[in-house]
Scaffold this active site. Structure first.
Site, PDB file in Angstrom:
ATOM      1  CG  HIS A  89       0.937  -8.624  -1.989  1.00 56.68           C
ATOM      2  ND1 HIS A  89       0.855  -7.807  -2.874  1.00 56.68           N
ATOM      3  CD2 HIS A  89       0.948  -8.110  -0.921  1.00 56.68           C
ATOM      4  CE1 HIS A  89       0.990  -6.629  -2.610  1.00 56.68           C
ATOM      5  NE2 HIS A  89       0.743  -6.703  -1.210  1.00 56.68           N
TER       6      HIS A  89
ATOM      7  CG  LEU B  69      -0.479   0.452   2.602  1.00 58.04           C
ATOM      8  CD1 LEU B  69      -0.492   2.084   2.880  1.00 58.04           C
ATOM      9  CD2 LEU B  69      -1.167  -0.259   3.553  1.00 58.04           C
TER      10      LEU B  69
ATOM     11  NE  ARG C  95      -3.365  -2.194  -2.750  1.00 60.82           N
ATOM     12  CZ  ARG C  95      -2.329  -2.679  -1.736  1.00 60.82           C
ATOM     13  NH1 ARG C  95      -2.890  -2.210  -0.349  1.00 60.82           N
ATOM     14  NH2 ARG C  95      -1.673  -3.308  -1.962  1.00 60.82           N
TER      15      ARG C  95
END
Length: 312
Positions: A203, A95, A119
């Site tokens: 991720h 981020l 997000r």
């Protein structure tokens, strides 16, 4: 040469930014602008907690960005430091890449706050709580981490999420696979493995629904060319074209954070000083990647004034 770095999730703490806000009008303005953009009193949550609420991904992501940008703007506005003269590169961990882009003028502050709120929410929606997990492998490089992940997967997702430095790599995926990776890690050559206290498996390919949400949001967002080169997480290479930045931010949701390679690339380009704005988590990683560089963490008003004096 100098690079400005921006921390990622995990650097949040109750009280963050409070002393800076008390000392800096510019910092107070940053927090107020973020609060207004989100329709939420995030600055009070940052100052007072509760910690469990601040740790929620949808709060932690904009909070970390707000703190970093409060430091950055205090440095540039009150300290009189020009980004283009002070740094040749910006980069952020996960981020933190949004913080870096905001600092470099690619996004305005309100847009950055809203994107990070979304997000965080999208990442949490992507995988039900308890189904995903993450683990840090210590004393393991990325090649060993990939072997451990492949052995542990057994048909589930188990992938390298963060290549942080030569001795710390993070895995992400289904909880069962991550549990198996933790059990296997030592016998396969890692020093140890530690489960991370996260609410979602960031991720990795399980985050594809979140990537789809971010693709839609970013398609509708204006991105300007950054004032200095951004080193992108997904390529560990400079990124300046707005369309390319947009693609990289979408890819970043599911892709590995190539932090080790990013720092090494900047050092290879001649960066001798790395300045972490708003945290103290990236500095130790940087020193393990490039032991000869200088690392400075800038968090307090005293830190800001000292750096401004040095750069001036």
């Amino acid at each position: 040469m100098r690079a400005f770095l921006f921390p990622g999730q995990g650097s949040q703490a109750v009280g963050m930014g409070a002393a800076l806000a008390d000392a800096s009008r510019v910092a107070r303005d940053v927090f107020a602008e973020v609060d207004e953009a989100l329709g939420q009193n995030l600055s009070r949550l940052m100052r007072e907690g509760p910690e469990d609420e601040l740790k929620l991904t949808e709060n932690a992501q904009p909070a970390i960005m707000a703190n970093a940008l409060a430091v950055f703007r205090s440095l540039t506005v009150e300290g009189g430091v020009s980004l283009e003269k002070a740094a040749q590169f910006v980069a952020g961990h996960s981020l933190g890449e949004y913080s870096a882009l905001a600092a470099a003028g690619a996004f305005d502050l309100a847009t950055t706050a809203r994107l990070l709120k979304l997000r965080g929410q999208a990442m949490q929606r992507a995988v039900p709580v308890g189904e995903g997990a993450m683990a840090a492998l210590l004393g393991a490089d990325v090649e060993l981490a990939r072997r451990i992940a492949a052995t542990a997967a057994e048909g589930e997702v188990c992938e390298v999420a963060n290549d942080n430095d030569p001795s710390q790599v993070v895995l992400s995926g289904h909880k069962g696979a991550i549990d198996r990776a933790i059990a296997l890690a030592k016998e396969m050559g890692a020093k140890r493995a530690v489960a991370l206290p996260v609410s979602a498996p960031f991720h990795c390919s399980l985050m594809q629904p979140a990537a789809d949400e971010m693709a839609e949001a970013l398609a509708a967002t204006r991105i300007a060319a950054p004032e200095v080169a951004l080193i992108a997480n997904v390529t560990a290479a400079p990124s300046a074209n707005p369309d390319t930045i947009r693609e990289h931010l979408v890819a970043q949701v599911t892709a590995m954070v190539r932090w080790r390679e990013s720092v090494a690339a900047m050092a290879d380009q001649g960066v001798e000083e790395f300045v972490e704005l708003g945290g103290k988590v990236l500095g130790p990683m940087v020193k393990r990647i490039a032991p000869d560089v200088r690392v400075t963490s800038v968090v307090t008003i005293d830190d800001i004034e000292a750096l401004a004096k040095e750069i001036a």
